[in-house]
Design an enzyme around this catalytic site. Sequence first.
Site, PDB file in Angstrom:
ATOM      1  N   ARG A   1      79.256 -85.293  23.278  1.00 62.19           N
ATOM      2  CA  ARG A   1      80.080 -84.460  24.536  1.00 62.19           C
ATOM      3  C   ARG A   1      80.543 -86.457  24.749  1.00 62.19           C
ATOM      4  NH1 ARG A   1      78.953 -80.391  28.903  1.00 62.19           N
ATOM      5  NH2 ARG A   1      76.904 -81.106  28.932  1.00 62.19           N
TER       6      ARG A   1
ATOM      7  N   TYR B   1      68.518 -70.646  31.766  1.00 64.79           N
ATOM      8  CA  TYR B   1      69.456 -72.181  32.137  1.00 64.79           C
ATOM      9  C   TYR B   1      70.044 -71.285  33.460  1.00 64.79           C
ATOM     10  CZ  TYR B   1      73.312 -74.349  31.671  1.00 64.79           C
ATOM     11  OH  TYR B   1      74.537 -74.731  31.794  1.00 64.79           O
TER      12      TYR B   1
ATOM     13  N   ARG C   1      65.211 -78.625  24.912  1.00 62.94           N
ATOM     14  CA  ARG C   1      65.999 -79.075  24.245  1.00 62.94           C
ATOM     15  C   ARG C   1      66.509 -80.306  25.212  1.00 62.94           C
ATOM     16  NH1 ARG C   1      66.959 -81.037  19.227  1.00 62.94           N
ATOM     17  NH2 ARG C   1      68.875 -81.707  18.823  1.00 62.94           N
TER      18      ARG C   1
ATOM     19  N   ARG D   1      90.279 -65.519  24.088  1.00 64.10           N
ATOM     20  CA  ARG D   1      91.818 -65.182  25.173  1.00 64.10           C
ATOM     21  C   ARG D   1      93.057 -65.451  24.619  1.00 64.10           C
ATOM     22  NH1 ARG D   1      90.448 -69.630  29.464  1.00 64.10           N
ATOM     23  NH2 ARG D   1      88.188 -68.970  30.049  1.00 64.10           N
TER      24      ARG D   1
ATOM     25  N   ARG E   1      80.673 -63.988  19.181  1.00 61.61           N
ATOM     26  CA  ARG E   1      80.748 -63.677  20.059  1.00 61.61           C
ATOM     27  C   ARG E   1      81.297 -65.016  21.443  1.00 61.61           C
ATOM     28  NH1 ARG E   1      74.890 -64.223  18.671  1.00 61.61           N
ATOM     29  NH2 ARG E   1      74.445 -65.269  19.290  1.00 61.61           N
TER      30      ARG E   1
ATOM     31  N   GLU F   1      76.835 -88.232  25.329  1.00 64.21           N
ATOM     32  CA  GLU F   1      75.513 -87.414  24.941  1.00 64.21           C
ATOM     33  C   GLU F   1      75.133 -86.813  23.969  1.00 64.21           C
ATOM     34  OE1 GLU F   1      76.552 -84.027  27.612  1.00 64.21           O
ATOM     35  OE2 GLU F   1      75.194 -82.435  26.062  1.00 64.21           O
TER      36      GLU F   1
ATOM     37  N   ASP G   1      73.217 -71.664  35.962  1.00 63.28           N
ATOM     38  CA  ASP G   1      74.104 -72.351  36.655  1.00 63.28           C
ATOM     39  C   ASP G   1      74.247 -73.060  38.284  1.00 63.28           C
ATOM     40  OD1 ASP G   1      75.797 -73.074  34.397  1.00 63.28           O
ATOM     41  OD2 ASP G   1      76.989 -71.084  34.645  1.00 63.28           O
TER      42      ASP G   1
HETATM   43  C1  LIG Z   1      73.513 -80.620  30.779  1.00 63.22           C
HETATM   44  C2  LIG Z   1      73.650 -80.023  31.461  1.00 63.22           C
HETATM   45  C3  LIG Z   1      74.812 -79.582  32.352  1.00 63.22           C
HETATM   46  C4  LIG Z   1      75.363 -78.636  33.397  1.00 63.22           C
HETATM   47  N1  LIG Z   1      76.260 -78.481  34.334  1.00 63.22           N
HETATM   48  C5  LIG Z   1      76.466 -77.937  34.569  1.00 63.22           C
HETATM   49  C6  LIG Z   1      77.542 -77.638  35.547  1.00 63.22           C
HETATM   50  O1  LIG Z   1      78.859 -77.696  34.918  1.00 63.22           O
HETATM   51  N2  LIG Z   1      77.882 -76.168  36.455  1.00 63.22           N
HETATM   52  C7  LIG Z   1      76.785 -75.551  37.016  1.00 63.22           C
HETATM   53  O2  LIG Z   1      76.922 -74.585  37.608  1.00 63.22           O
HETATM   54  N3  LIG Z   1      75.247 -76.072  36.659  1.00 63.22           N
HETATM   55  C8  LIG Z   1      74.705 -76.981  35.262  1.00 63.22           C
HETATM   56  N4  LIG Z   1      74.222 -77.292  34.743  1.00 63.22           N
HETATM   57  C9  LIG Z   1      72.970 -76.081  35.407  1.00 63.22           C
HETATM   58  C10 LIG Z   1      72.343 -77.236  36.261  1.00 63.22           C
HETATM   59  O3  LIG Z   1      72.066 -78.310  35.983  1.00 63.22           O
HETATM   60  C11 LIG Z   1      71.351 -76.224  37.314  1.00 63.22           C
HETATM   61  O4  LIG Z   1      72.070 -74.570  37.672  1.00 63.22           O
HETATM   62  C12 LIG Z   1      70.348 -77.269  38.463  1.00 63.22           C
HETATM   63  O5  LIG Z   1      69.661 -77.913  38.052  1.00 63.22           O
HETATM   64  C13 LIG Z   1      69.205 -75.802  39.137  1.00 63.22           C
HETATM   65  O6  LIG Z   1      68.131 -76.241  39.474  1.00 63.22           O
HETATM   66  P1  LIG Z   1      67.422 -76.024  40.441  1.00 63.22           P
HETATM   67  O7  LIG Z   1      66.793 -76.993  41.927  1.00 63.22           O
HETATM   68  O8  LIG Z   1      66.530 -74.967  39.137  1.00 63.22           O
HETATM   69  O9  LIG Z   1      66.270 -77.847  39.576  1.00 63.22           O
HETATM   70  P2  LIG Z   1      66.838 -78.910  39.093  1.00 63.22           P
HETATM   71  O10 LIG Z   1      68.024 -79.308  40.261  1.00 63.22           O
HETATM   72  O11 LIG Z   1      66.259 -79.353  38.062  1.00 63.22           O
HETATM   73  O12 LIG Z   1      65.968 -79.250  40.541  1.00 63.22           O
HETATM   74  C14 LIG Z   1      63.645 -79.217  39.966  1.00 63.22           C
HETATM   75  C15 LIG Z   1      63.571 -80.607  41.171  1.00 63.22           C
HETATM   76  O13 LIG Z   1      61.935 -80.000  41.238  1.00 63.22           O
HETATM   77  C16 LIG Z   1      61.322 -81.914  41.240  1.00 63.22           C
HETATM   78  N5  LIG Z   1      60.389 -81.716  40.204  1.00 63.22           N
HETATM   79  C17 LIG Z   1      59.926 -81.573  39.263  1.00 63.22           C
HETATM   80  N6  LIG Z   1      58.473 -81.505  39.127  1.00 63.22           N
HETATM   81  C18 LIG Z   1      58.458 -81.520  40.880  1.00 63.22           C
HETATM   82  C19 LIG Z   1      56.815 -81.313  41.522  1.00 63.22           C
HETATM   83  N7  LIG Z   1      55.849 -80.963  41.176  1.00 63.22           N
HETATM   84  N8  LIG Z   1      56.944 -81.282  42.577  1.00 63.22           N
HETATM   85  C20 LIG Z   1      57.782 -82.099  43.412  1.00 63.22           C
HETATM   86  N9  LIG Z   1      58.953 -81.554  42.598  1.00 63.22           N
HETATM   87  C21 LIG Z   1      59.180 -81.419  41.217  1.00 63.22           C
HETATM   88  C22 LIG Z   1      62.134 -82.455  40.512  1.00 63.22           C
HETATM   89  O14 LIG Z   1      62.344 -83.493  40.148  1.00 63.22           O
HETATM   90  C23 LIG Z   1      63.533 -81.767  40.177  1.00 63.22           C
HETATM   91  O15 LIG Z   1      64.511 -82.496  41.429  1.00 63.22           O
HETATM   92  C24 LIG Z   1      73.770 -77.906  34.042  1.00 63.22           C
HETATM   93  C25 LIG Z   1      72.189 -78.130  33.452  1.00 63.22           C
HETATM   94  C26 LIG Z   1      72.550 -78.508  31.441  1.00 63.22           C
HETATM   95  C27 LIG Z   1      71.625 -78.781  31.518  1.00 63.22           C
END
Ligand SMILES: Cc1cc2nc3c(=O)[nH]c(=O)nc-3n(C[C@H](O)[C@H](O)[C@H](O)COP(=O)(O)OP(=O)(O)OC[C@H]3O[C@@H](n4cnc5c(N)ncnc54)[C@H](O)[C@@H]3O)c2cc1C
Length: 381
Positions: free
Chosen positions: A265, A358, A234, A158, A154, A302, A360
Amino acid sequence: MKKVIVAGAGIWGCTLARRLAEAGREVLVLEKRPSIGGNARCAVDPETGVEIHLYGSHIFHTHDAAVWKFARRFTEFNGYQHKVLVKRGGKVYHLPLGLTLVNKFFGVELAPPDLEAFLTEERRAEIFDAFFRGYTGKQWGRPPESVDPSVIRRVPTRANYDTNYFNDLWQGIPADGYGRLFERLLDHPAISVECNRAFSLKNAAEFSGSVSDVFYSGPIDELFSYKFGALPWRSLRFETETIAVADFQGTSVVNYADAEVPFTRIHEFKHYHPEGRLKASGAVSEGRDWGWASGKTVVTREYPVQWRIGDEPYYPVNDGESARLFARYREEVAAVNGGFAADGMRLTVGGRLGGYRYFDMDQAMADALQTEIGTEGATRP
Ligand SMILES: Cc1cc2nc3c(=O)[nH]c(=O)nc-3n(C[C@H](O)[C@H](O)[C@H](O)COP(=O)(O)OP(=O)(O)OC[C@H]3O[C@@H](n4cnc5c(N)ncnc54)[C@H](O)[C@@H]3O)c2cc1C
């Protein structure tokens, strides 16, 4: 008119808050943490000027025209193109799996038409063992032997020298930083923000009568006090240090494929702002140098770790059992809405934590742009 609560100021919540405000609603954003931005939050290091990605490297990339248009209302992007290198057996290779990696690893000089035939099952297995088995084992906390070799089939191949990590049409880093992107998203007269304030079903009663909708993007199992058990994640541990060299590894991310190396990383954040190097050298006069003038650098190692309640959730562990558990929590959301209906309130749960998926950043933004926001007084589903 009744207010709307957006609980969680990540990219999902901030996008929704903006949409709601522009649709004429008054929005109260509640954020559990001391600051907005969710896991895409960055902070500029006062010592070096480097923009540190506090929850791991975040590169904005998309081929969704609506998302790209929306995001660019709030920031310009700096044109950064993401490359990932991988270190294995003391040598450094370019990901993804393309001619650059294959030619170096096997000591050949293949042209594009030769690659498919060259990558026999046996050679693919060799590549898998060298670059993916140890890494995947570390990432998911399983012994490397247990990682299914079918994964390699999977891994996209390229047949060219393109080492751009993403296939998307558009990518980059916000030109004046992630912090400003989130500030601008919430900078609207109809939006007020309260940090250090978590939404919970226990405190929902205080909004009864004054609030029509709650858009919640925290963990769905936490919302229901883990009554059916915790959804598995995780987690990651980050070790960050400032080093007195101008450039530590020559690129933003190097993966470590060897199982014996405990981290997966190393991130070196100043490389996300190549324009800062031009500023530091005097080649351009505008903008920040993003740490390139400091003679120092900031790197983060990391380490994947097992998640427990209270730890930061990073990657959902998607399997049949977690899917069943998630479905039970979704039913609870429907039950809450049955109770809320009497007060004319509605709960919508989304984002990466609420949706247990998950995402992005562009997918989280697209989802928030498509989420049904309704209108005050409209019939609730
Ligand atoms: C290691 C890692 C690397 C990544 N790298 C990329 C990348 O390079 N490019 C990319 O496009 N995406 C990347 N992502 C994905 C990216 O992090 C997510 O797309 C993004 O965080 C999603 O936004 P969200 O608002 O859904 O969640 P979050 O960013 O997690 O926001 C949720 C918010 O809710 C708040 N919250 C939780 N519970 C409560 C509550 N009860 N009351 C009030 N507030 C609360 C939290 O504190 C947080 O601020 C990565 C993810 C990981 C794990």
